[in-house]
Write an enzyme that holds these catalytic residues in place. Sequence first.
Site, PDB file in Angstrom:
ATOM      1  N   SER A 150      -0.521   4.102   0.868  1.00 25.94           N
ATOM      2  CA  SER A 150      -1.217   5.032   1.766  1.00 25.94           C
ATOM      3  C   SER A 150      -0.324   5.627   2.860  1.00 25.94           C
ATOM      4  O   SER A 150      -0.430   6.833   3.138  1.00 25.94           O
ATOM      5  CB  SER A 150      -2.433   4.345   2.404  1.00 25.94           C
ATOM      6  OG  SER A 150      -3.377   4.064   1.410  1.00 25.94           O
TER       7      SER A 150
ATOM      8  N   GLY B 143     -17.404  -3.767  -7.653  1.00 22.13           N
ATOM      9  CA  GLY B 143     -17.366  -2.803  -6.558  1.00 22.13           C
ATOM     10  C   GLY B 143     -16.792  -1.452  -6.953  1.00 22.13           C
ATOM     11  O   GLY B 143     -17.280  -0.409  -6.519  1.00 22.13           O
ATOM     12  N   ALA B 144     -15.764  -1.461  -7.790  1.00 23.26           N
ATOM     13  CA  ALA B 144     -15.114  -0.205  -8.170  1.00 23.26           C
ATOM     14  C   ALA B 144     -16.077   0.675  -8.968  1.00 23.26           C
ATOM     15  O   ALA B 144     -16.126   1.896  -8.777  1.00 23.26           O
ATOM     16  CB  ALA B 144     -13.850  -0.490  -8.972  1.00 23.26           C
TER      17      ALA B 144
ATOM     18  N   TYR C 156      -3.656   2.063 -11.639  1.00 17.40           N
ATOM     19  CA  TYR C 156      -2.477   2.857 -12.001  1.00 17.40           C
ATOM     20  C   TYR C 156      -1.295   1.926 -12.254  1.00 17.40           C
ATOM     21  O   TYR C 156      -1.252   0.815 -11.724  1.00 17.40           O
ATOM     22  CB  TYR C 156      -2.136   3.900 -10.924  1.00 17.40           C
ATOM     23  CG  TYR C 156      -1.872   3.325  -9.559  1.00 17.40           C
ATOM     24  CD1 TYR C 156      -2.884   3.207  -8.631  1.00 17.40           C
ATOM     25  CD2 TYR C 156      -0.590   2.888  -9.215  1.00 17.40           C
ATOM     26  CE1 TYR C 156      -2.640   2.662  -7.376  1.00 17.40           C
ATOM     27  CE2 TYR C 156      -0.337   2.354  -7.960  1.00 17.40           C
ATOM     28  CZ  TYR C 156      -1.377   2.244  -7.055  1.00 17.40           C
ATOM     29  OH  TYR C 156      -1.140   1.705  -5.827  1.00 17.40           O
TER      30      TYR C 156
ATOM     31  N   GLY D 276     -17.429  -1.752 -16.523  1.00 16.26           N
ATOM     32  CA  GLY D 276     -17.304  -2.561 -15.319  1.00 16.26           C
ATOM     33  C   GLY D 276     -18.549  -2.437 -14.459  1.00 16.26           C
ATOM     34  O   GLY D 276     -19.222  -1.396 -14.476  1.00 16.26           O
ATOM     35  N   ALA D 277     -18.854  -3.500 -13.726  1.00 17.10           N
ATOM     36  CA  ALA D 277     -20.048  -3.481 -12.876  1.00 17.10           C
ATOM     37  C   ALA D 277     -19.758  -4.118 -11.521  1.00 17.10           C
ATOM     38  O   ALA D 277     -20.658  -4.631 -10.855  1.00 17.10           O
ATOM     39  CB  ALA D 277     -21.200  -4.198 -13.577  1.00 17.10           C
TER      40      ALA D 277
ATOM     41  N   THR E 194      -9.252  -1.566   2.704  1.00 12.85           N
ATOM     42  CA  THR E 194      -9.117  -1.947   1.300  1.00 12.85           C
ATOM     43  C   THR E 194      -9.478  -3.416   1.118  1.00 12.85           C
ATOM     44  O   THR E 194     -10.010  -4.054   2.039  1.00 12.85           O
ATOM     45  CB  THR E 194      -7.700  -1.562   0.775  1.00 12.85           C
ATOM     46  OG1 THR E 194      -7.674  -1.767  -0.629  1.00 12.85           O
ATOM     47  CG2 THR E 194      -6.591  -2.345   1.448  1.00 12.85           C
TER      48      THR E 194
ATOM     49  N   ASP F 144     -13.782   6.960  -2.556  1.00  6.46           N
ATOM     50  CA  ASP F 144     -13.275   6.627  -3.900  1.00  6.46           C
ATOM     51  C   ASP F 144     -13.888   7.536  -4.963  1.00  6.46           C
ATOM     52  O   ASP F 144     -13.200   8.012  -5.870  1.00  6.46           O
ATOM     53  CB  ASP F 144     -13.576   5.159  -4.240  1.00  6.46           C
ATOM     54  CG  ASP F 144     -12.718   4.208  -3.424  1.00  6.46           C
ATOM     55  OD1 ASP F 144     -11.622   4.611  -3.001  1.00  6.46           O
ATOM     56  OD2 ASP F 144     -13.144   3.057  -3.209  1.00  6.46           O
TER      57      ASP F 144
ATOM     58  N   SER G 219       0.824  -1.210   0.000  1.00  6.03           N
ATOM     59  CA  SER G 219       0.000   0.000   0.000  1.00  6.03           C
ATOM     60  C   SER G 219       0.859   1.261   0.000  1.00  6.03           C
ATOM     61  O   SER G 219       1.862   1.352   0.714  1.00  6.03           O
ATOM     62  CB  SER G 219      -0.896   0.014   1.237  1.00  6.03           C
ATOM     63  OG  SER G 219      -1.528   1.274   1.341  1.00  6.03           O
TER      64      SER G 219
ATOM     65  N   LYS H 229     -13.984  -4.044   2.255  1.00  2.00           N
ATOM     66  CA  LYS H 229     -14.794  -2.821   2.166  1.00  2.00           C
ATOM     67  C   LYS H 229     -16.278  -3.069   2.469  1.00  2.00           C
ATOM     68  O   LYS H 229     -16.951  -2.202   3.019  1.00  2.00           O
ATOM     69  CB  LYS H 229     -14.644  -2.184   0.787  1.00  2.00           C
ATOM     70  CG  LYS H 229     -13.285  -1.529   0.554  1.00  2.00           C
ATOM     71  CD  LYS H 229     -13.260  -0.842  -0.793  1.00  2.00           C
ATOM     72  CE  LYS H 229     -11.905  -0.215  -1.064  1.00  2.00           C
ATOM     73  NZ  LYS H 229     -11.906   0.548  -2.313  1.00  2.00           N
TER      74      LYS H 229
END
Length: 283
Positions: free
Chosen positions: A22, A135-136, A226, A132-133, A67, A108, A20, A71
């Site tokens: 973060s 969680g994101a 990314y 896309g369908a 994460t 997000d 991560s 989530k």
Amino acid sequence: MNSDVHLKEFAVVGNPVAHSRSPAIHHHFGQQTGIALHYRIIESPLDAFTSVVRRFFEEGGSGLNVTVPFKQQAWELAHNHLSQRALLAGAVNTLWMKDGELHGCNTDGIGLLADLRRLGNDPAGKRILLVGAGGAARGVIFPLLEAGASRLHIVNRSPRKAVDLAGQMAEQLPDFAHQLSGGGLHEASGNWDIVINATSSSLSGETPPLQGVQYAPEALAYDMVYAATPTPFMQAASAQGARIADGLGMLVAQAAASFAIWNGIQPDIEPVLPELRKQLLAS
Ligand code: ATR
């Protein structure tokens, strides 16, 4: 926990989570805003998320990022005090304690909006194709509509999931129902201002085969993933004349939104991004 009473404690909990970024981002924000903090990584056993969260706050922790794959569990834990964004996203990435109760938000979508604006592509009045369908994708639908997207068409490899997701969102957000639609990847035709890849295809070196997709002048193709080099989705969009961006800015901006919830100060993402990009290229 750190014995220095002035040091606020934060962490990200996930599994796997070792890589991560973060902690680096939040320490940067802390220096920038003058808030003394310590931000660490907690790899929770898959069956112990709830006890890990409880212990973190019992020991005086100020805020927790969540994460993969926790989530949804975080959403359930904070179900009494969810922001509207979190409620509609069905997932929580930011937890904090207030008056002895757990609160949750999903930053997000805020991160995506901030990054689109930074790139000069405010979603207001824009025709958006969301690929896309999972969680994101679910997490960014309400923020994009609330920001004024004139159209939001969701396409997915399994078409049924996109149709169902568009239908559920239209039911929960009747004011936006006429902007929303869903279909398969073969139903991507249109002249789009923004195309967002919210699938995990880039992680396996693939790009969703979008049939009939056209990019309007100045259109942006945005991959929520990314990477050090442009993803296959970005390469395909670039070949069609679109401007391209990956999700590093979204990562930093969602962290900034969490930081603002916890500390009441909005950090500046601009100085952090080049530093992270440099690290990404070197890794
Ligand atoms: P996340 O939380 O990252 O969204 P997810 O909920 O598992 O993860 O969803 C993954 C998404 O990426 C789904 O939309 C998935 O499509 P399916 O619903 O058809 O499985 C999509 N996806 C993953 N790999 C893909 C690929 N190679 N091509 C196209 N879509 C892909």
